[in-house]
Design a protein around this motif. Structure first.
Motif, PDB file in Angstrom:
ATOM      1  N   LEU A 106      -9.129  -5.507  -0.855  1.00 30.18           N
ATOM      2  CA  LEU A 106      -8.528  -4.894   0.328  1.00 30.18           C
ATOM      3  C   LEU A 106      -8.290  -5.926   1.405  1.00 30.18           C
ATOM      4  O   LEU A 106      -7.205  -5.976   2.011  1.00 30.18           O
ATOM      5  N   ARG A 107      -9.271  -6.775   1.660  1.00 28.74           N
ATOM      6  CA  ARG A 107      -9.132  -7.814   2.689  1.00 28.74           C
ATOM      7  C   ARG A 107      -7.952  -8.725   2.383  1.00 28.74           C
ATOM      8  O   ARG A 107      -7.124  -9.023   3.263  1.00 28.74           O
ATOM      9  N   GLU A 126      -3.898   0.439   8.351  1.00 32.67           N
ATOM     10  CA  GLU A 126      -3.981  -0.891   8.958  1.00 32.67           C
ATOM     11  C   GLU A 126      -2.740  -1.709   8.635  1.00 32.67           C
ATOM     12  O   GLU A 126      -2.204  -2.408   9.503  1.00 32.67           O
ATOM     13  N   PHE A 129       0.836  -1.203   0.000  1.00 32.71           N
ATOM     14  CA  PHE A 129       0.000   0.000   0.000  1.00 32.71           C
ATOM     15  C   PHE A 129       0.867   1.248   0.000  1.00 32.71           C
ATOM     16  O   PHE A 129       1.848   1.326   0.743  1.00 32.71           O
ATOM     17  N   LEU A 187      -4.471  -6.966   2.688  1.00 29.35           N
ATOM     18  CA  LEU A 187      -4.097  -6.777   4.093  1.00 29.35           C
ATOM     19  C   LEU A 187      -3.638  -8.100   4.697  1.00 29.35           C
ATOM     20  O   LEU A 187      -2.678  -8.119   5.494  1.00 29.35           O
ATOM     21  N   GLU A 216      -6.311   3.692   0.863  1.00 29.60           N
ATOM     22  CA  GLU A 216      -7.155   2.915   1.765  1.00 29.60           C
ATOM     23  C   GLU A 216      -6.435   1.624   2.139  1.00 29.60           C
ATOM     24  O   GLU A 216      -5.914   0.917   1.279  1.00 29.60           O
ATOM     25  N   GLY A 217      -6.377   1.333   3.409  1.00 34.59           N
ATOM     26  CA  GLY A 217      -5.704   0.137   3.891  1.00 34.59           C
ATOM     27  C   GLY A 217      -4.304   0.380   4.408  1.00 34.59           C
ATOM     28  O   GLY A 217      -3.749  -0.455   5.142  1.00 34.59           O
TER      29      GLY A 217
END
Length: 599
Positions: A543-544, A405, A396, A547, A401-402
């Motif tokens: 995204l999931r 995290e 990322f 990550l 976004e992401g």
């Protein structure tokens, strides 16, 4: 990525992709967005000379051996494709070259057609044979008895389109095994099919070379294809003008005229090219200038007209002082990182500790903690970009976004440099290893900023119990035409540079056996997740998965990321049309718009 005086290329799905958030929009190449073509009667400017820190030495940039930025720049000047990125960045369809479309959603089936009249620089039509060769190499169809790819593509996708295609004239139709998320970026014509075959089988005519190649692919005749694969992998490397013109056949606006090792490459207008915007210069010379200061002086003296480099604060100040030049600075879609080799019997390999994976992990974690990222940012990057921050994610970019995290997975590395050095010493003590630990470290010789990074790293790492050994050299030893079995360096510093906004592609370097996996990294959970990512159309699912992959990388102390690249391009005021791009090929993306200042 054979040579990291600059950066590793990251071309769409043909090489590692730097995964940014989402995919780019696609736009048609229309009369309003197409640069004005120069008519045949118009007078072309004779020559423009640009500077880069390296020049081409492999004319097949789709191969693992040819996958670097310098090679991709010549490829961009001398080839055409179905699409390209502008500097929005948006994906632009080049309908002057050919067309493509989805002909079935389930199963996902696509058709690509090259337009009539599109030819190689020797006059040979670009047709189904070229499309068939591209398909076989991109999708990793053929393997040898040891399950090694016969065609060593930079990022083969052998698990997404395994069924044989249909070839008809200048059209190919093939079916995806899965709903492949990046299908629009996956396919494009590479090197000339007749050229590769005739280099392997010199007695064949052009027509026979094409028909034999198609027949062999469709009949899966790996015995006959083996010689073609050897040429595809090894036959396009040359540091001077190749004796055989088949090596550098062009499908684009320019064709190679002269190559002189570590000095320059000159590209002359391809007289047969009519399927796209025509450049304003008859010739483009790329001069190899490794030192940015020398490139600045060359623009000041009028020796070159455009240059770009990895800037330092001093370089920026010199550029700003140029009276005859414009400049632009911005972040690029590339990031600096340090990778650790885990399978070469060195300090980060469990085998060095009797197979004790936990001890090797602690040593890796200690080394990564010893990297003075904050000091590197403050001293080397903030003078160029006052808002620069440490990048703490492989997948990322900061602000995406992401990212927050993903950064949290590396919480142990987010302290001050002093705090991290204390942690590093404690980890080495826990591991019970004898210090100092030798670490053979590679960085590209002649790259000023990387040399400065190394000096800061050595002071820090040596203070906690390591002994960095300088193994700088100009060439990336394990991306030569024939790769060594193992990375000879324990740690390396370079950058991945993106050429697309693809979602997938990281399996190129994160899966054992991937053509750019030079670290020996092997994580079954990450491999499974990367397979999932290939078919994840839903952004939330992407995204999931990404990550989850990042969590595996953090857990295994895969590497340490440093910063997003600050880019700097400067050019003579006598040239117009220069427009930097965050993606490779950087400022080359619209070379057809470069023109002398009117009057």
């Amino acid at each position: 990525m054979k040579n990291f005086r600059g950066s590793a290329a990251v071309a769409g799905l043909s090489v590692l992709a730097l995964t940014l958030a989402g995919c780019a929009a696609t736009e048609e190449l229309t009369p309003t967005s197409t640069p004005a073509a120069v008519t045949e009667e118009a007078t072309l400017a004779p020559l423009i000379t640009v500077g880069w820190n390296d020049i081409v030495d492999t004319f097949n940039s789709s191969s693992a051996a040819g996958n670097n930025v310098a090679n991709s720049l010549t490829t961009y000047l001398t080839s055409s494709s179905f699409n390209y990125y502008d500097n929005s960045p948006a994906l632009v369809k080049n309908t002057d070259f050919g067309t493509y479309e989805v002909v079935s959603e389930d199963p996902l089936t696509v058709t690509y057609t090259v337009n009539d009249g599109v030819v190689w620089s020797d006059g040979t039509a670009i047709d189904g044979a070229d499309l068939a060769l591209a398909w076989a190499t991109i999708f990793g169809k053929f393997k040898d008895a040891d399950e090694v790819y016969m065609f060593s593509h930079a990022a083969p996708k052998d698990n997404v389109a395994s069924k044989l295609p249909t070839i008809s004239g200048s059209t190919i139709t093939f079916e995806y095994d899965v709903q492949y998320v990046d299908w629009e970026l996956a396919f494009g014509v590479g090197v000339a099919a007749h050229g590769a075959v005739q280099m392997a089988y010199p007695d064949l005519s052009i027509a026979d070379a094409k028909s034999k190649l198609i027949d062999s692919i469709m009949n899966e005749d790996t015995e006959w294809l083996a010689a073609v694969a050897t040429v595809w992998n090894e036959g396009y490397s040359s540091v001077n003008t190749p004796e055989n013109p088949l090596v550098y056949l062009s499908s684009g606006p320019y064709v190679l005229e002269e190559l002189v090792e570590e000095q320059y490459s000159t590209h002359v207008l391809n007289p047969l090219y009519t399927w796209g915007p025509k450049p304003q210069y008859e010739r483009v010379t790329i001069r190899q200038i490794e030192d940015s200061t020398a490139a600045i002086q060359a623009v000041d003296n009028g020796e070159i007209q455009i240059a770009s480099g990895q800037p330092t604060a001093d370089v920026l100040a010199l550029v700003q002082a140029l009276a005859n030049a414009e400049y632009a600075s911005s972040e690029e879609a590339a990031y600096e990182h340090i990778d650790l080799t885990v399978n070469n019997g060195g300090p980060f390999d469990p085998a060095s500790y009797g197979g004790d994976a936990d001890t090797a992990l602690k040593v890796r974690q200690a080394f990564l903690l010893s990297v003075p990222r904050n000091e590197i940012i403050e001293k080397l990057i903030k003078p160029l970009n006052p808002d620069a921050k440490v990048r703490t994610s492989v997948l990322f970019i900061p602000g995406a976004e992401g990212y927050d995290e993903a950064e949290s997975y590396y919480s142990d590395y987010l302290g001050t440099d002093d705090e991290n050095r204390v942690k590093a010493k404690a980890l080495l003590a826990e591991a019970g290893v004898s210090t100092p630990i030798d670490v053979e470290f590679w960085y590209p010789e002649g790259n000023v900023r990387r040399g400065q990074e190394y000096e800061l790293l050595k002071l820090s790492a040596d203070s906690v119990g390591f002994n960095l050994i300088d193994e700088s050299e100009p060439n990336w030893a394990f991306t030569e035409t024939v790769f060594p079995d193992l990375n000879p360096h324990d740690a390396t510093i370079f950058a991945w540079a993106a050429t697309s906004l693809s979602v997938s592609g990281d399996d190129q370097y994160l899966v054992l056996g991937g053509p750019s996996n030079w670290t020996g990294f092997d994580n079954a959970a990450a491999k499974g997740l990367l397979d999932e990512l290939n078919v994840a159309v839903d952004p939330a699912e992407q995204l999931r998965i990404r990550l989850a992959i990042e969590a595996e990388l953090a857990k295994d102390a895969y590497n340490i990321t440093l910063f997003q690249f600050p880019g700097l391009t400067w050019w003579d005021k006598e040239v117009t049309g220069v427009s930097p791009n965050l993606l490779v090929p950087y400022f080359y993306w619209n070379f057809w718009n470069w023109a002398p200042t009117a009057g």
